[in-house]
Enzyme design. Structure first.
Site, mmCIF file in Angstrom:
data_model
loop_
_atom_site.group_PDB
_atom_site.id
_atom_site.type_symbol
_atom_site.label_atom_id
_atom_site.label_comp_id
_atom_site.label_asym_id
_atom_site.label_seq_id
_atom_site.Cartn_x
_atom_site.Cartn_y
_atom_site.Cartn_z
ATOM 1 N N GLU A 173 0.843 -1.216 0.000
ATOM 2 C CA GLU A 173 0.000 0.000 0.000
ATOM 3 C C GLU A 173 0.870 1.256 0.000
ATOM 4 O OE1 GLU A 173 -3.313 -0.165 2.795
ATOM 5 O OE2 GLU A 173 -4.152 -1.873 1.714
ATOM 6 N N GLU A 296 -4.888 -8.798 -0.290
ATOM 7 C CA GLU A 296 -5.709 -8.475 0.885
ATOM 8 C C GLU A 296 -7.155 -8.385 0.439
ATOM 9 O OE1 GLU A 296 -4.471 -5.310 3.522
ATOM 10 O OE2 GLU A 296 -2.347 -5.747 3.146
#
Ligand code: AHR
Length: 490
Positions: A173, A296
């Protein structure tokens, strides 16, 4: 009566076993208490790893485990987690509850865990706050079989031979907690860091995964492929199903029917995401060399009352099982592009497959979906189609979501999810050029709010399913509401 067509003559992509992967972060009670209790714990363990958890995960054939984060990865300095435990540095886990991380679970412990689980390792490196040298040395420490500063250090710490590292993530991220970068900047960082992820073992190419987009950020995918596509093996994608919004996500156990359908509708967005990011990938990578890595995914609710808000501990109901069943069917269907997926997060965090309380452990409804689907691993996806009404208010959510695969012995596995809370579905399944001799089936069904608690661990369990009839062209069945059904067809 709905029509379900399975075409064994249409053999499509191989379903990578890694689609059934998991994610474990230094977050709340996932690593500590969930997996790792330490050798001196009264909880039965092997080298500090909980026996009950390891056994349960082996049972669903866990193929791959991602570690150490998540947001934690971009502030993790791996050298703090090696060597004698009493000398390991203590740090603050700033993202997750501000608790002290004592680094007692580090590189050696992670590879020990993977070896006990019998799964591959997916390590995520630190781009946000780490250096190129630090990342490069970690690879050397893990994989170099010879004499070098890092290999010697590994040997000093008790491990003579290198480990096998299958997957390596270059940051996590990085558009957010991993450094708040723009895609152009990260693309250059990826090129730079990835250069020093060396393949020390000529027989083992490390599969390099670039940080991919959050949800619908298609520009991120485009820029990454344009600027760095040729240097990556995989590009990640993150998507969480949140019934409400970031501030008021909704409760895990208490929800209205309307909230249920909103949740399922949002989970079904995964189909659109995989398709649209996949379309962009096709433009730059028509041969599908770069894998989509959904590392994820899962449901995200308010934490259970009385628990640390930074620990992301939530219960898990039949609603979560429906989310898992439909999402895994989507991944199967797009297995020409989706090469790995990792549900967040294995134990005690978000959409877990197991929850622990001291020495007690329970398996969640989501666990049983992984158990039912495990035979899809490494099978060949078959062409299939089901007619289905759309049931949500906005009319976009199919009532039935399926996938079908075949194994090397010609046995067909079909998993069907009925997302309706209260309506069953009569189905006539026709299987082209296939004489059915035998079918066995299993079902996971219950009230949509049913869950397994430490007081009642067996509220939601897989049961045998017999409500089908073999016909001369396939079979007929009636799929109960709110259920996940698996057919094994010979
Ligand atoms: O899984 C919890 C967190 O969600 C991860 O640390 C992060 O990558 C994502 O935002």
């Amino acid at each position: 009566m709905e029509k379900y067509l399975i075409n064994p003559n249409q053999k499509l992509s191989k379903i990578s076993k890694d689609i059934y992967g998991h994610f474990s972060e230094h977050l709340g009670r996932c690593i500590y208490e969930g997996f790792f209790v330490g050798e001196d714990s009264p909880i039965p363990n092997v080298k500090g790893m909980r026996k009950d958890v390891v056994e349960a995960l082996r049972d669903i054939k866990i193929p791959v485990l991602r570690w150490p984060g998540g947001c934690f990865a971009d502030e993790y300095h791996w050298k703090d987690g090696i060597g004698p435990k009493e000398n390991r540095k203590k740090m603050i886990n700033t993202h997750w509850g501000g608790v002290t991380e004592d680094n007692s679970f580090g590189t050696h412990e992670f590879f020990e865990l993977c070896s006990q689980l019998g799964c591959d390792a997916y390590v995520c490196g630190n781009v946000g706050s780490g250096s190129v040298q630090e990342m490069s040395e970690w690879i050397e420490y893990i994989t170099f079989d010879g004499t070098s500063p890092m290999a010697d250090l590994r040997k000093e710490n008790g491990r003579e031979k290198p480990w096998k590292l299958k997957y390596f993530g270059v940051g996590n991220e990085n558009w957010g907690c991993g450094g708040n970068m723009h895609p152009e900047f990260y693309a250059d960082q990826f090129r730079r860091y990835e250069t020093y992820v060396r393949d020390y073992d000529s027989n083992n190419h490390i599969y390099r995964i670039a940080c991919g987009a959050n949800e619908f950020d298609f520009n991120w995918t485009r820029v990454l492929l344009q600027k760095a596509g040729g240097r990556m093996n995989g590009l990640s994608l993150h998507y969480y199903t949140i019934p409400g919004n970031w501030h008021k996500k909704g409760k895990a156990l208490e929800f209205s029917d309307e909230e249920y359908y909103t949740t399922i509708e949002k989970a079904y967005k995964m189909e659109e995401l995989v398709r649209r990011h996949g379309d962009i990938m096709d433009q730059y990578d028509p041969d599908k060399r770069v894998g989509m890595i959904v590392d994820e995914w899962g449901t995200w609710y308010n934490v259970e009352e009385g628990t640390n808000p930074g620990f992301l501990y939530q219960q898990n109901t039949m609603r979560d099982a429906i989310v898992a069943g439909l999402t895994l069917n989507i991944f199967n269907k797009y297995s020409d592009r989706v090469k790995m997926a990792n549900i967040a997060q294995t134990i005690n965090v978000l959409q877990s497959v197991a929850l622990t309380d001291g020495e007690d452990m329970l398996l969640t409804p989501t666990y049983f979906v992984f158990k039912m689907y495990k035979e899809h691993q490494e099978n060949t996806l078959l062409g299939s189609f089901i007619t289905t009404p759309k049931i949500s208010e906005k009319g976009k959510l199919p009532k039935l979501i399926e996938s079908a695969s075949v194994d090397e012995n010609g046995v067909i596995y079909s998993t069907v999810v009925n997302t309706s809370i209260d309506e069953g579905a009569e189905i006539h399944c026709q299987i082209a050029d296939f004489a059915v001799s035998e079918i066995t089936a299993e079902i996971l069904t219950s009230d949509v709010r049913a869950y397994n608690s430490f007081e009642n661990k067996n509220a939601v369990r897989i049961k045998e399913f017999n409500d089908f009839e073999i016909t001369n062209d396939g079979f007929k069945t009636n799929i109960p509401p709110c259920s996940v059904v698996k057919f094994v067809i010979k």
